[in-house]
Enzyme design. Structure first.
Site, PDB file in Angstrom:
ATOM      1  N   ASP A 120       0.802  -1.228   0.000  1.00 33.98           N
ATOM      2  CA  ASP A 120       0.000   0.000   0.000  1.00 33.98           C
ATOM      3  C   ASP A 120       0.834   1.277   0.000  1.00 33.98           C
ATOM      4  O   ASP A 120       0.300   2.361   0.250  1.00 33.98           O
ATOM      5  CB  ASP A 120      -0.937   0.011   1.224  1.00 33.98           C
ATOM      6  CG  ASP A 120      -2.100  -0.939   1.034  1.00 33.98           C
ATOM      7  OD1 ASP A 120      -2.617  -1.026  -0.097  1.00 33.98           O
ATOM      8  OD2 ASP A 120      -2.502  -1.596   2.015  1.00 33.98           O
ATOM      9  N   ASP A 179      -7.046  -3.262  -6.237  1.00 32.65           N
ATOM     10  CA  ASP A 179      -6.624  -2.000  -5.603  1.00 32.65           C
ATOM     11  C   ASP A 179      -5.145  -1.695  -5.870  1.00 32.65           C
ATOM     12  O   ASP A 179      -4.729  -0.534  -5.902  1.00 32.65           O
ATOM     13  CB  ASP A 179      -6.802  -2.044  -4.080  1.00 32.65           C
ATOM     14  CG  ASP A 179      -7.972  -2.869  -3.590  1.00 32.65           C
ATOM     15  OD1 ASP A 179      -8.398  -3.784  -4.306  1.00 32.65           O
ATOM     16  OD2 ASP A 179      -8.445  -2.617  -2.482  1.00 32.65           O
TER      17      ASP A 179
HETATM   18  N1  GLY Z   1      -7.528  -1.779   0.095  1.00 36.76           N
HETATM   19  C1  GLY Z   1      -8.121  -0.595  -0.285  1.00 36.76           C
HETATM   20  C2  GLY Z   1      -9.595  -0.563  -0.169  1.00 36.76           C
HETATM   21  O1  GLY Z   1     -10.180  -1.043   0.777  1.00 36.76           O
HETATM   22  O2  GLY Z   1     -10.212  -0.022  -1.033  1.00 36.76           O
END
Ligand code: GLY
Length: 402
Positions: A120, A179
């Protein structure tokens, strides 16, 4: 305590609030988009002024507001969004108070540059240090971002052709979530900035692997694709935050539109533009999209009035569609921009955009983080605010040249 804080805030920020539309008034389709955007930015600045006031003397960065309590965090995927929103307010309003706060909150995240346990980093560092670097050119921010890109690249597996998403969960061996497309922006920036082509190679390979395995023929997305790290083959296509393995989780679809749009911006490879458009057209043509164009938390969730919406997905989509519209022929640009404008009109209406001093100091109501686990359902979320502000800033820039 909360009530008195709120009254004090309304007193402190009353002047700004006076400039706002009368409470309860809904921006109608006759209100020019420019006015919607300016009013929303004024409201956002006043609300984040209130947020900063609430945060005095407290540790951590605001993530959400649940049961009347601010939830603060320093170590999760969302930590960059609050400083990122402050940077957007610096850009939109030029206010020194936001610059001071953005600088302070950004600095708190520096240690994440060496964090190799998460994919992330693009979210965490790009929205904070990345926006700060874009606006200030501070070389110390550049250093953090380049280190962060190296940490992110360390999670790339050449056999799979992708960056590993999560290190947890026995149910999968090498999970990659849709994501993760968003984190590629950090690598593509690092390739340009450092001249190290390896960052670009990794980003493009990850995007190509995602393009091959994460999409259905109608342009909708799977949330999680789990690979066999020994062969690079797909083991399973499942969901984590969506309704079902074969449903379309709304925020995942938003990440896909945004992610492939940014891949096209950075590479000019036509296949990425085609994929961004396929993902966007799935949304624009979806028969069960609510009239206000704010999706339910999953496109396949029941069409009940009580089904939670996801304003964060709408904010991400609006921002992405504004950029996507700049890469396509005129008729399609109008289609994408009209849709984004409709989403922004809804988000800027009293149903979604909170009054100053309400909603825990966050801008938008009605986002959903993780419905299957019952976490953060129908709440404000820091990333909804960030992409809303980004969309407003993008919209203002586009309207200025039309
Ligand atoms: N992992 C990012 C989201 O929950 O959108």
């Amino acid at each position: 305590m909360r009530a008195s804080l709120r009254l004090l805030a309304l007193g402190l920020f009353g002047l700004t609030a006076c400039a706002l539309r009368a409470p309860g008034a809904t921006p109608d389709s006759a209100t020019p988009m420019r006015e919607i955007v300016e009013q929303a930015l004024i409201r956002s600045a006043a609300q984040y002024d209130f947020m900063l006031y609430q945060l005095r003397g407290r540790q951590g960065l605001p993530r959400t507001w649940e049961d009347g309590q601010l939830v603060l965090s320093r170590h999760d995927w969302t930590v960059g969004f609050f400083p990122g929103s402050l940077w957007y307010l610096v850009e939109a309003k030029g206010d020194e108070k936001f610059r001071t706060a953005a600088t302070r909150y950004t600095a708190q995240l520096a240690a994440h540059q060496h964090n190799r346990r998460t994919h992330d980093l693009g979210f965490m560092l790009g929205s904070s240090f990345g926006q700060g670097h874009r606006l200030t050119g501070d070389p110390a921010y550049r250093e953090v971002l380049l280190n962060g890109a190296a940490s992110l690249a360390s999670r790339f597996d050449a056999r799979v052709g992708a960056i590993r998403s999560w290190d947890w969960g026995r149910q999968w061996e090498f999970p990659v979530i849709i994501d993760n497309m968003m984190n590629l922006e950090l690598l593509l920036w690092a390739a340009r900035e450092s001249g190290d082509a390896q960052f670009r190679t990794i980003a493009v390979q990850h995007a190509d692997t995602t393009l091959r395995h994460h999409f259905r023929p109608d342009g909708s997305t799977y949330h999680v694709v789990d690979y066999d790290p020994r062969t690079g083959k797909v083991r399973q296509r499942v969901t984590h935050q969506g309704l079902a393995d074969h449903s379309t989780w709304s925020r995942g679809q938003a990440w896909a539109i945004y992610g492939f749009t940014l891949l096209y911006r950075e590479t000019r490879e036509a296949r990425f533009l085609r994929q961004a458009r396929a993902a966007a057209d799935f949304v624009l043509e979806h028969p069960r999209l609510p009239a206000d164009k704010i999706p339910r938390w999953d496109f396949d969730a029941p069409e009940f009035p009580s089904t939670p919406r996801d304003a964060s997905a709408a904010a991400i989509m609006a921002s992405a569609l504004l950029e996507l519209g700049t890469f396509v022929p005129r008729a399609d640009r109008q289609r994408y921009h009209a849709f984004a404008h409709a989403q922004l009109r809804s988000l800027a209406s009293p149903e979604y955009l909170a009054s100053v001093g309400e909603n825990g100091g966050f801008l938008l109501r009605h986002s959903t983080g993780n419905r299957p686990e019952g976490k953060e359902v129908d709440v404000p979320l820091n990333y909804a605010d960030y992409y809303f502000l980004e969309a407003l800033v993008r919209c203002r820039a586009l309207l200025a040249v039309e």
